[in-house]
Design a protein around this motif. Structure first.
Motif, PDB file in Angstrom:
ATOM      1  N   GLY A 333       5.096  -1.569  -2.973  1.00 51.52           N
ATOM      2  CA  GLY A 333       5.659  -1.458  -4.320  1.00 51.52           C
ATOM      3  C   GLY A 333       4.724  -0.724  -5.266  1.00 51.52           C
ATOM      4  N   ASN A 334       5.202  -0.495  -6.479  1.00 55.28           N
ATOM      5  CA  ASN A 334       4.369   0.120  -7.509  1.00 55.28           C
ATOM      6  C   ASN A 334       3.374  -0.897  -8.040  1.00 55.28           C
ATOM      7  OD1 ASN A 334       5.731   2.515  -7.247  1.00 55.28           O
ATOM      8  ND2 ASN A 334       6.923   2.308  -9.128  1.00 55.28           N
ATOM      9  N   LEU A 335       2.108  -0.498  -8.137  1.00 60.65           N
ATOM     10  CA  LEU A 335       1.043  -1.386  -8.595  1.00 60.65           C
ATOM     11  C   LEU A 335       0.470  -0.884  -9.912  1.00 60.65           C
ATOM     12  CD1 LEU A 335      -0.935  -1.948  -5.256  1.00 60.65           C
ATOM     13  CD2 LEU A 335       0.924  -3.348  -6.221  1.00 60.65           C
ATOM     14  N   PHE A 336       0.214  -1.836 -10.808  1.00 67.36           N
ATOM     15  CA  PHE A 336      -0.502  -1.531 -12.051  1.00 67.36           C
ATOM     16  C   PHE A 336      -1.973  -1.846 -11.806  1.00 67.36           C
ATOM     17  CE2 PHE A 336      -1.976  -3.197 -16.300  1.00 67.36           C
ATOM     18  CZ  PHE A 336      -2.100  -1.941 -16.889  1.00 67.36           C
ATOM     19  N   VAL A 337      -2.834  -0.840 -11.980  1.00 61.82           N
ATOM     20  CA  VAL A 337      -4.257  -0.974 -11.650  1.00 61.82           C
ATOM     21  C   VAL A 337      -5.099  -0.581 -12.856  1.00 61.82           C
ATOM     22  CG1 VAL A 337      -6.104  -0.241 -10.069  1.00 61.82           C
ATOM     23  CG2 VAL A 337      -3.736  -0.388  -9.247  1.00 61.82           C
ATOM     24  N   VAL A 338      -6.167  -1.334 -13.094  1.00 60.59           N
ATOM     25  CA  VAL A 338      -7.097  -1.033 -14.185  1.00 60.59           C
ATOM     26  C   VAL A 338      -8.479  -0.781 -13.593  1.00 60.59           C
ATOM     27  CG1 VAL A 338      -8.248  -1.915 -16.245  1.00 60.59           C
ATOM     28  CG2 VAL A 338      -5.817  -2.380 -15.884  1.00 60.59           C
ATOM     29  N   GLN A 339      -9.095   0.330 -13.981  1.00 62.38           N
ATOM     30  CA  GLN A 339     -10.469   0.638 -13.586  1.00 62.38           C
ATOM     31  C   GLN A 339     -11.349   0.673 -14.836  1.00 62.38           C
ATOM     32  OE1 GLN A 339     -10.336   4.420 -11.459  1.00 62.38           O
ATOM     33  NE2 GLN A 339     -10.725   3.367  -9.521  1.00 62.38           N
ATOM     34  N   TYR A 340     -12.502   0.026 -14.754  1.00 64.80           N
ATOM     35  CA  TYR A 340     -13.471   0.047 -15.851  1.00 64.80           C
ATOM     36  C   TYR A 340     -14.663   0.929 -15.462  1.00 64.80           C
ATOM     37  CZ  TYR A 340     -10.863  -3.929 -17.665  1.00 64.80           C
ATOM     38  OH  TYR A 340      -9.865  -4.741 -18.142  1.00 64.80           O
ATOM     39  N   GLY A 341     -15.298   1.529 -16.475  1.00 68.15           N
ATOM     40  CA  GLY A 341     -16.540   2.266 -16.249  1.00 68.15           C
ATOM     41  C   GLY A 341     -16.369   3.641 -15.640  1.00 68.15           C
ATOM     42  N   ARG A 342     -15.160   4.157 -15.582  1.00 70.59           N
ATOM     43  CA  ARG A 342     -14.919   5.490 -15.035  1.00 70.59           C
ATOM     44  C   ARG A 342     -14.585   6.435 -16.178  1.00 70.59           C
ATOM     45  NH1 ARG A 342     -12.665   7.349  -9.682  1.00 70.59           N
ATOM     46  NH2 ARG A 342     -11.994   9.498 -10.072  1.00 70.59           N
ATOM     47  N   LYS A 343     -15.183   7.623 -16.168  1.00 74.53           N
ATOM     48  CA  LYS A 343     -14.998   8.557 -17.279  1.00 74.53           C
ATOM     49  C   LYS A 343     -13.762   9.425 -17.113  1.00 74.53           C
ATOM     50  CE  LYS A 343     -19.882   8.821 -18.561  1.00 74.53           C
ATOM     51  NZ  LYS A 343     -21.053   9.703 -18.751  1.00 74.53           N
ATOM     52  N   GLU A 344     -13.506   9.875 -15.892  1.00 77.86           N
ATOM     53  CA  GLU A 344     -12.363  10.755 -15.651  1.00 77.86           C
ATOM     54  C   GLU A 344     -11.342  10.050 -14.767  1.00 77.86           C
ATOM     55  OE1 GLU A 344     -11.813  13.664 -16.972  1.00 77.86           O
ATOM     56  OE2 GLU A 344     -13.741  13.709 -18.038  1.00 77.86           O
ATOM     57  N   PRO A 345     -10.075  10.079 -15.137  1.00 79.13           N
ATOM     58  CA  PRO A 345      -9.052   9.436 -14.294  1.00 79.13           C
ATOM     59  C   PRO A 345      -8.809  10.223 -13.015  1.00 79.13           C
ATOM     60  CG  PRO A 345      -8.030  10.536 -16.170  1.00 79.13           C
ATOM     61  CD  PRO A 345      -9.502  10.631 -16.383  1.00 79.13           C
ATOM     62  N   ILE A 346      -8.350   9.500 -12.004  1.00 72.44           N
ATOM     63  CA  ILE A 346      -7.912  10.167 -10.777  1.00 72.44           C
ATOM     64  C   ILE A 346      -6.648  10.960 -11.102  1.00 72.44           C
ATOM     65  CG2 ILE A 346      -7.175   9.821  -8.391  1.00 72.44           C
ATOM     66  CD1 ILE A 346      -8.632   7.102  -8.480  1.00 72.44           C
ATOM     67  N   GLU A 347      -6.544  12.155 -10.555  1.00 73.73           N
ATOM     68  CA  GLU A 347      -5.435  13.046 -10.898  1.00 73.73           C
ATOM     69  C   GLU A 347      -4.089  12.470 -10.450  1.00 73.73           C
ATOM     70  OE1 GLU A 347      -6.113  16.831  -9.176  1.00 73.73           O
ATOM     71  OE2 GLU A 347      -8.086  17.091 -10.099  1.00 73.73           O
ATOM     72  N   THR A 348      -3.075  12.706 -11.284  1.00 73.68           N
ATOM     73  CA  THR A 348      -1.709  12.324 -10.920  1.00 73.68           C
ATOM     74  C   THR A 348      -1.285  13.065  -9.656  1.00 73.68           C
ATOM     75  OG1 THR A 348      -1.170  11.962 -13.242  1.00 73.68           O
ATOM     76  CG2 THR A 348       0.672  12.267 -11.734  1.00 73.68           C
ATOM     77  N   GLY A 349      -0.660  12.350  -8.745  1.00 70.04           N
ATOM     78  CA  GLY A 349      -0.204  12.942  -7.493  1.00 70.04           C
ATOM     79  C   GLY A 349      -1.194  12.820  -6.358  1.00 70.04           C
TER      80      GLY A 349
END
Length: 368
Positions: A333-349
């Motif tokens: 299923g679709n998951l809602f995930v939170v990351q702390y301490g990261r400056k750049e997000p992982i790219e969509t796709g």
């Protein structure tokens, strides 16, 4: 309210804090049941929050403590005294309303002194009582101002001082921070908590804001559809939700299906796709189960994960300063995930490996 702790101690209420107890309390409005056979106890000197969505019965419950609504059935006790049929004036409680309900034509001092004055306290004594409580909440020097000359946070403090001035056994808050902006809400809730602990006040506090409830409460009573869904400490509710409603309502949770394959003592082996977890079984027997997985307990890896992992793809990434939030598409299923301490997000796709960084944020949901 950030006055010195010595002032808080020296100004402590002369009355002892009282407990509040509901015994099978029901409130009906015609054919509508607003509160349905509710039982709970608020211990003396604690802050207990009534939490739930609109229409769940939390404000009606608070108003029954205050005597602003009368119970249709059951018994309400404050301390050792049955107050079920007593009026609000006879209950020795004070309420801070959502709107603050300050008199615009009166000064700050006159607003706070109003309660003692209408009870027949001489003017000078009433003003002295008011000045003491205004000092307690950090408003010394503002006594002559009109409410319109104060900020929202200062008006809220005037409302608290006015509620405290008669030194009630129980202090009630009805959505006290809803009119404040986010940063001010955080500061004022800390003030309220400091005041409650320093003066050993018994407080019943109503909010629909989960973060606010988790931050200020000794215990939380979660209400749903006029009943109590669960009562516990903030940690108990967050880490051990009693049902799907509480799991979904307290903080954010991914509701995931798994299979409980083996029970061994207090723990069980639970299989989620390719992941095997050891979790407290919470009385659930082997078979299909639902689990609450907190967003920060999920790890994302752009490389091949070490150990078992679930394949996923980033559908959406939102940068929020202190954290990055993701919507991740996976086989479970679709998951809602939170990351702390990261400056750049992982790219969509982008493809990612999904695993659990902490099993502390995962709980089996009984009865789901």
């Amino acid at each position: 309210m950030s006055s010195s702790s010595s002032l808080l101690r020296s100004s402590a209420s002369k009355k002892q804090a009282a407990s509040v107890e509901f015994r099978n309390v029901t409130k009906r409005y015609g054919d509508v049941t607003a509160v349905d056979s509710v039982n709970f106890t608020i211990e003396p000197g604690t802050l207990v929050t009534l939490l739930g969505p609109s229409g769940c019965g939390k404000t009606t419950t608070l108003r029954m403590i205050a005597g602003l609504e009368m119970a249709s059935e059951g018994q309400i006790l404050i301390g050792d005294r049955d107050v079920t049929r007593l009026s609000a004036a006879d209950r020795d409680v004070s309420m801070v309303f959502q709107s603050y309900a300050l008199f615009p034509h009166m000064s700050v001092l006159e607003n706070v002194a109003y309660g003692p004055s209408v009870q027949g306290v001489p003017k000078k004594q009433a003003e002295a009582m008011a000045i003491e409580k205004l000092g307690l909440v950090g408003l010394a020097g503002l006594e002559r101002r009109a409410p319109s000359e104060l900020s929202g946070g200062q008006q809220q403090r005037v409302a608290v001082a006015r509620a405290l001035v008669l030194e009630p056994q129980v202090l009630l808050f009805d959505e006290p921070l809803s009119n404040l902006d986010a940063k001010l809400r955080r500061r004022v809730r800390e003030d309220i908590r400091e005041l409650q602990q320093s003066l050993n006040l018994t407080v019943a506090y109503v909010t629909h804001d989960q973060e606010e409830a988790l931050a200020v409460s000794d215990r939380i009573i979660v209400m749903s559809n006029a009943r109590i869904a669960q009562t516990g400490t903030p940690r108990e509710l967050y880490e051990e939700p009693a049902d799907l409603f509480v799991a979904d309502f307290i903080g954010d949770a991914n509701i995931i299906e798994g299979s409980l394959v083996e029970v061994n003592g207090a723990e069980a082996t639970v299989k989620i796709d390719t992941l095997n977890l050891r979790l407290p079984h919470r009385g659930v027997k082997p078979g299909p189960v639902k689990l609450a997985v907190r967003p920060d307990a999920i790890a994302l890896d752009e490389q091949a994960a070490q150990g078992p992992a679930i394949a996923g793809r980033i559908k959406k990434a939102s940068y929020l300063g202190t954290q990055i939030e993701y919507d991740v598409e996976t086989a479970i299923g679709n998951l809602f995930v939170v990351q702390y301490g990261r400056k750049e997000p992982i790219e969509t796709g982008k493809s990612v490996s999904v695993s659990l960084s902490s099993q502390r944020g995962v709980a089996i949901i009984p009865g789901a």
